[in-house]
Design a protein around this motif. Structure first.
Motif: not given
Length: 432
Positions: A187-192
């Protein structure tokens, strides 16, 4: 037999259609719970396609169990009756379009239970299929993986909510992106996650992703590295040859001949000796399998062209494969006769001990070595392979057993043996 084959093909195709129909509903129902698309024309079209498939599956399933009865422990009628008291209840329940009359959306998800039957059919075909069983395992896994990913995507949409500034496709694509990155734990952390429920959902997906992709990597790696027995045997022979060359002095010519022999044997798919497999089967299955493996070759031998089915079945049990490379000697003049041979491919020549006189040649369909068996004499000629040759061997004990049961074949072989013996004597006199 053709009727059964046609029926099997039809039922296989129908089960594929049924799997597609079940997947359609398994995709549409969760989408309807999130986006409320029941009144959409495209939704209704696919919904009724799946519904028609479910309705048709009821009579087809009944006849499927009657036609493919050899795959079951009971007779077709018994299994069909069991279906009438079992699966048919669920099939009828799921074929009825009650979703049109019930406003409770979660209740409509009951139609997805058709996947239970799909899972049962997959287990059946996986157990029944021998040759492509590993490929089916991978295909079935991705079927469930795609559906599972879709359900997880819809679950995330239900938890996070739909963004009304974007269309259905945009919302779904973002949710699918988040599920994919979370399952793969990159996961890239752009959607949390923002709520406790979303955090718990994300944690469960991450744990699930470790198991799922571990399963994928393990199965695909095993599938790609698994070799068939003939290939395994070939590389084992190559390893043994390599070890022998390292520790023993063997000429380059002999090394090449051994290498060519094993390579030819492997390419002809004869590197796997089926005798050990046959030995583990009961007598009746041994006979049937031997006949199927060797019938084509036996029928090419002109001596057996008019032989009855009983003889072909009997002799198939006793034939063993022999492979010769160019210039290899099958047996020498003066050797004790331990069996006769049938040529399947290639060409051999019969010569005297000194290789100065050529008596005859043997091409596919011919047989040789029978003289020493009938007359209890030593081999009357030396047999040399002109090129790569595939033969079947019938050893002395099996030969005696077969000719006792089929004296007419024995008479034909004996006449040919006497004829060849006289020809050899004549050729030898000419040499002198």
């Amino acid at each position: 037999m053709p009727k059964n084959i046609d029926a099997n093909i039809f039922f296989i195709i129908w089960n594929l259609i049924l799997a597609v129909g079940a997947a359609i509903l398994a995709i549409l129902k969760p989408l309807d719970m999130v986006f409320y698309i029941q009144d959409d024309m495209n939704y209704m079209l696919w919904y009724w396609i799946a519904n028609v498939i479910f309705i048709l599956d009821i009579p087809i399933s009944y006849f499927q169990l009657r036609y493919i009865q050899e795959d079951f422990l009971f007779t077709g009628d018994t299994v069909a009756k069991n279906y009438l008291h079992g699966w048919i209840i669920l099939d009828v329940f799921l074929a009825f379009p009650y979703g049109l009359f019930i406003s409770n959306i979660p209740l409509r998800l009951f139609r997805v239970l058709k996947l239970v039957k799909i899972g049962s059919l997959m287990r059946y075909f996986r157990a029944r299929e021998v040759k492509h069983g590993n490929a089916l395992t991978i295909i079935f896994f991705f079927y469930w993986f795609i559906l599972g990913t879709h359900w997880l995507t819809c679950g995330w949409l239900a938890l996070r909510g739909v963004e009304y500034t974007e269309d259905i496709f945009g919302n779904y694509l973002k949710a699918l992106y988040w599920v994919s990155t979370t399952l793969t734990t990159v996961g890239y952390g752009d959607i949390t996650p923002n709520t406790n429920a979303q955090y718990i959902y994300a944690i469960c997906l991450q744990i699930m992703g470790v198991g799922v992709f571990g399963y994928i990597i393990g199965n695909i790696a095993g599938f790609l590295t698994r070799k068939d027995p003939a290939t395994v045997r070939y590389f084992e022979n190559m390893d043994r040859l390599s070890a022998l060359v390292r520790y023993r002095s063997i000429s380059k010519k002999l090394q090449r001949e051994i290498h060519y022999f094993y390579t030819y044997q492997w390419r002809k798919r004869m590197g796997y000796d089926e005798s050990s497999f046959l030995a583990g089967l009961p007598r009746n299955l041994q006979r049937e399998l031997s006949l199927q493996l060797k019938r084509g070759a036996i029928e090419k031998i002109y001596l057996f062209k008019d032989a009855n089915e009983a003889f072909i079945t009997e002799i198939a049990m006793h034939l063993s494969s022999v492979v010769l490379t160019p210039d290899q000697v099958l047996f020498e003049e003066g050797d004790r006769g331990d069996g006769m041979y049938f040529v399947l491919s290639g060409e051999l020549t019969a010569v005297n001990r000194e290789r100065t006189v050529e008596y005859s040649t043997f091409k596919p369909g011919a047989f040789l070595g029978e003289i020493a068996l009938f007359e209890e004499k030593r081999r009357t000629a030396t047999i040399i392979a002109k090129d790569y040759c595939d033969l079947y061997k019938l050893d002395r004990n099996s030969f005696e057993e077969v000719i006792l049961k089929f004296p007419e074949i024995a008479t034909t072989i004996k006449q040919e043996a006497e004829k060849r013996h006289l020809e050899n004597i004549h050729n030898a006199k000419k040499e002198v």
